[in-house]
Design a protein around this motif. Structure first.
Motif, PDB file in Angstrom:
ATOM      1  N   HIS A 446       0.884  -1.423   0.118  1.00 60.37           N
ATOM      2  CA  HIS A 446      -0.045   0.335   0.148  1.00 60.37           C
ATOM      3  C   HIS A 446       0.967   1.466   0.157  1.00 60.37           C
ATOM      4  O   HIS A 446       0.785   2.616   0.187  1.00 60.37           O
ATOM      5  N   ASP A 448       2.770   3.219  -2.146  1.00 62.67           N
ATOM      6  CA  ASP A 448       2.369   3.841  -2.949  1.00 62.67           C
ATOM      7  C   ASP A 448       0.921   4.790  -2.778  1.00 62.67           C
ATOM      8  O   ASP A 448       0.754   5.729  -3.679  1.00 62.67           O
ATOM      9  N   GLU A 449       0.040   3.935  -3.045  1.00 62.87           N
ATOM     10  CA  GLU A 449      -0.703   4.616  -3.112  1.00 62.87           C
ATOM     11  C   GLU A 449      -1.348   5.713  -1.770  1.00 62.87           C
ATOM     12  O   GLU A 449      -1.968   6.756  -1.367  1.00 62.87           O
ATOM     13  N   ARG A 452       0.970   8.636  -2.440  1.00 68.04           N
ATOM     14  CA  ARG A 452      -0.067   9.780  -3.213  1.00 68.04           C
ATOM     15  C   ARG A 452      -1.591  10.266  -2.520  1.00 68.04           C
ATOM     16  O   ARG A 452      -1.915  11.168  -2.913  1.00 68.04           O
ATOM     17  N   TRP A 453      -1.534   9.524  -1.922  1.00 69.13           N
ATOM     18  CA  TRP A 453      -3.160  10.261  -1.191  1.00 69.13           C
ATOM     19  C   TRP A 453      -2.661  11.065  -0.076  1.00 69.13           C
ATOM     20  O   TRP A 453      -3.092  12.576   0.256  1.00 69.13           O
ATOM     21  N   TYR A 472      -9.257  10.610  -2.504  1.00 71.60           N
ATOM     22  CA  TYR A 472      -9.071   9.318  -3.004  1.00 71.60           C
ATOM     23  C   TYR A 472      -8.855   8.354  -1.317  1.00 71.60           C
ATOM     24  O   TYR A 472      -8.184   9.154  -0.117  1.00 71.60           O
ATOM     25  N   ASP A 473      -8.829   7.141  -1.598  1.00 75.30           N
ATOM     26  CA  ASP A 473      -8.866   6.264  -0.251  1.00 75.30           C
ATOM     27  C   ASP A 473      -7.497   5.223  -0.099  1.00 75.30           C
ATOM     28  O   ASP A 473      -7.343   4.858  -1.613  1.00 75.30           O
ATOM     29  N   PRO A 474      -6.752   5.476   0.784  1.00 71.92           N
ATOM     30  CA  PRO A 474      -5.672   5.115   0.659  1.00 71.92           C
ATOM     31  C   PRO A 474      -4.629   3.846   0.410  1.00 71.92           C
ATOM     32  O   PRO A 474      -3.909   3.094  -0.488  1.00 71.92           O
ATOM     33  N   THR A 476      -7.350   1.500  -1.392  1.00 76.50           N
ATOM     34  CA  THR A 476      -7.786   1.168  -2.182  1.00 76.50           C
ATOM     35  C   THR A 476      -7.830   1.756  -3.615  1.00 76.50           C
ATOM     36  O   THR A 476      -7.562   0.827  -4.605  1.00 76.50           O
ATOM     37  N   GLY A 477      -7.429   2.701  -3.807  1.00 79.88           N
ATOM     38  CA  GLY A 477      -7.130   3.603  -4.626  1.00 79.88           C
ATOM     39  C   GLY A 477      -8.749   3.750  -5.360  1.00 79.88           C
ATOM     40  O   GLY A 477      -8.710   4.169  -6.348  1.00 79.88           O
TER      41      GLY A 477
END
Length: 494
Positions: A446, A448-449, A452-453, A472-474, A476-477
């Motif tokens: 997780h 990267d997600e 980005r979040w 944006y949910d970190p 689940t994208g």
């Protein structure tokens, strides 16, 4: 004509959110909670309920509970409950199971779902149907305790299930649809909601109701026609029930239980937290499950109203709540009207006004049944109420673990589990994300997600759960801060 509903009694005992409530045919109530317990309550007079038993055996949060009437496999009847899985670092620590209880003893366990089981229902023939975040629907033979069918077709988590009198089954999903199944075949897909569908209820002789995160309640006929749309809640609607009179009851994140008749809201019953569950008692009273750890029963029959001091204490507790300015769309104290605005009646039951008294802002709601404005809280600038914590969590400055941060965010990593993440302007989002993963034993995949979040939230000023700006949910994208169960990432989402 608005109705007057008042508190009948409160059921205290749970230590965390009361997640669901079920009324048995003899007016017994069963509640389940995130405290991993089920409590059974029996009526002891015309007003109060007493705790009959506490059922312990679930290893994680409990999502749903229903009554199993006497049958061949369980001649004296039983209670069925299901709950959340717990998975950390890719390992399933607690399996999502369905427990069968006789008295306070687990006499059977049904396993098969791979994620949270959040809905249970019985077919007219006595089969159990369960739905899960694993996107599947399972049918169980309670005599053999075996799964006899797996229905697949939803594209996201399945939140609720309703068994119809003709043997078909309805399921509600985060894919924004309701499906009707006969056997293992999907006969029809109902499309009309714009967000996750969370709850279903039968309207005998007409069709069924559905509702969810879009806040709209839809009455459908079985052919797929939309007969009625009800709007009035200010946030997600989590639960539905139908009274013996045919009136509709709904419970919402907006802390209201509403009663609907002939397409109009005729009562708004204020609560101290999110109303996760509603159920109708045989005598027409309403029982609710609330995030403040308390279940309550409300009545419109004066003989069943609580004593005057109990009513006064409850109304005082509601009035003393603090309400975040964010919950009412933001307020500027200088622009607010004074108390004189309350001289005019509300245009509908549950209508709200924010008024200025000296240097404070207060929220009032219109009680149509009694034709008066009632104070429901004090408006504050930041997140208020229980659980806000020292760091807040809305993306503003705060303290976390003894350190001061420019921003502290709430991150819902799984249903019911919210963690706080601290960030200082100028920090590398990847470094913050890595520390967050290590501190909370999350999956490395997780990274990267989450990074980005954090970058989006911290540097673009987007508030977690905000609909505009592509939340944006970190984990689940998904857009709109959708968690793995498909529900928007706002405060209180289970």
């Amino acid at each position: 004509m608005a109705d007057t509903w008042k508190l009948r009694c409160e059921l205290h005992g749970h230590e965390q959110d009361v997640r669901a409530i079920c009324a048995f045919s003899d007016s017994t109530l069963a509640t389940c909670s995130r405290d991993k317990s089920i409590r059974v309550w029996e009526p002891i007079d015309g007003r109060d309920f007493a705790s009959k038993s506490v059922l312990l055996g679930h290893e994680h949060f409990i999502a749903t509970v229903i009554e199993l009437p006497p049958c061949a496999a369980h001649p004296t009847g039983a209670i069925l409950s299901a709950g959340y899985d717990r998975t950390m670092s890719g390992q399933t620590i607690v399996k999502p199971v369905i427990n069968i209880w006789e008295g306070s003893t687990i006499v059977g366990v049904l396993e098969g779902h791979t994620l949270t089981v959040c809905g249970l229902a019985l077919t007219p023939s006595g089969q159990l149907v369960s739905v899960s975040w694993d996107k599947t629907v399972r049918v169980w033979d309670l005599s053999t305790r075996q799964c006899t069918a797996v229905l697949a077709g939803h594209e996201a988590a399945v939140w609720d299930v309703l068994c119809l009198e003709d043997g078909s089954v309805l399921t509600a999903s985060a894919d924004k649809t309701v499906k009707r199944w006969r056997g293992a075949v999907c006969e029809h897909t109902y499309k009309g909601h714009t967000d996750c569908v969370r709850a279903l209820a039968l309207v005998s002789g007409i069709g069924f109701l559905s509702t969810g995160n879009d806040g709209v309640i839809i009455l459908w006929d079985l052919a797929g026609g939309q007969l009625l749309k009800l709007t009035g809640h200010d946030s997600f609607v989590y639960s539905l029930a139908v009274l013996p009179t045919g009136e509709i009851v709904s419970g919402s994140e907006d802390k209201m239980c509403k009663v609907w008749r002939d397409g109009k809201c005729v009562a708004s019953i204020a609560h101290a937290g999110s109303v996760w569950g509603v159920t109708a008692l045989p005598n027409g009273d309403i029982a609710t499950a609330c995030s403040d750890c308390v279940a309550r029963v409300f009545s419109r029959v004066p003989e069943r109203f609580a004593e005057a001091d109990t009513l006064q204490a409850y109304e005082g507790m509601l009035a003393s709540q603090t309400i975040s300015a964010q919950e009412v769309g933001g307020v500027k104290l200088a622009d607010l009207p004074g108390l004189e605005v309350l001289e005019q009646p509300g245009d509908k039951d549950g209508a709200t006004k924010i008024v200025r008294v000296d240097q404070k802002a207060f929220a009032y709601a219109w009680n149509g049944g009694e034709s008066k404005w009632e104070q429901i809280g004090t408006v504050v600038e930041g997140p208020g109420g229980p659980g806000a914590g020292a760091g807040g969590g809305s993306g503003g400055p705060g303290e976390l673990n003894g350190k001061q941060y420019d921003k502290v965010f709430d991150v819902e990593v799984e249903a019911g589990v919210t963690l706080k993440c601290g960030y200082n302007l100028g920090q590398n989002p990847y470094s913050v994300a890595q520390e967050f993963i290590w501190d909370n034993d999350l999956e490395q995949a997780h990274l990267d997600e989450i990074a980005r979040w954090i970058d989006t939230q911290a540097n673009q000023g987007v508030t977690l759960g905000e609909q505009a700006g592509g939340g944006y949910d970190p984990l689940t994208g998904a857009n709109n801060a959708m968690n793995e169960a498909g529900s928007s990432g706002q405060s209180g989402v289970p």
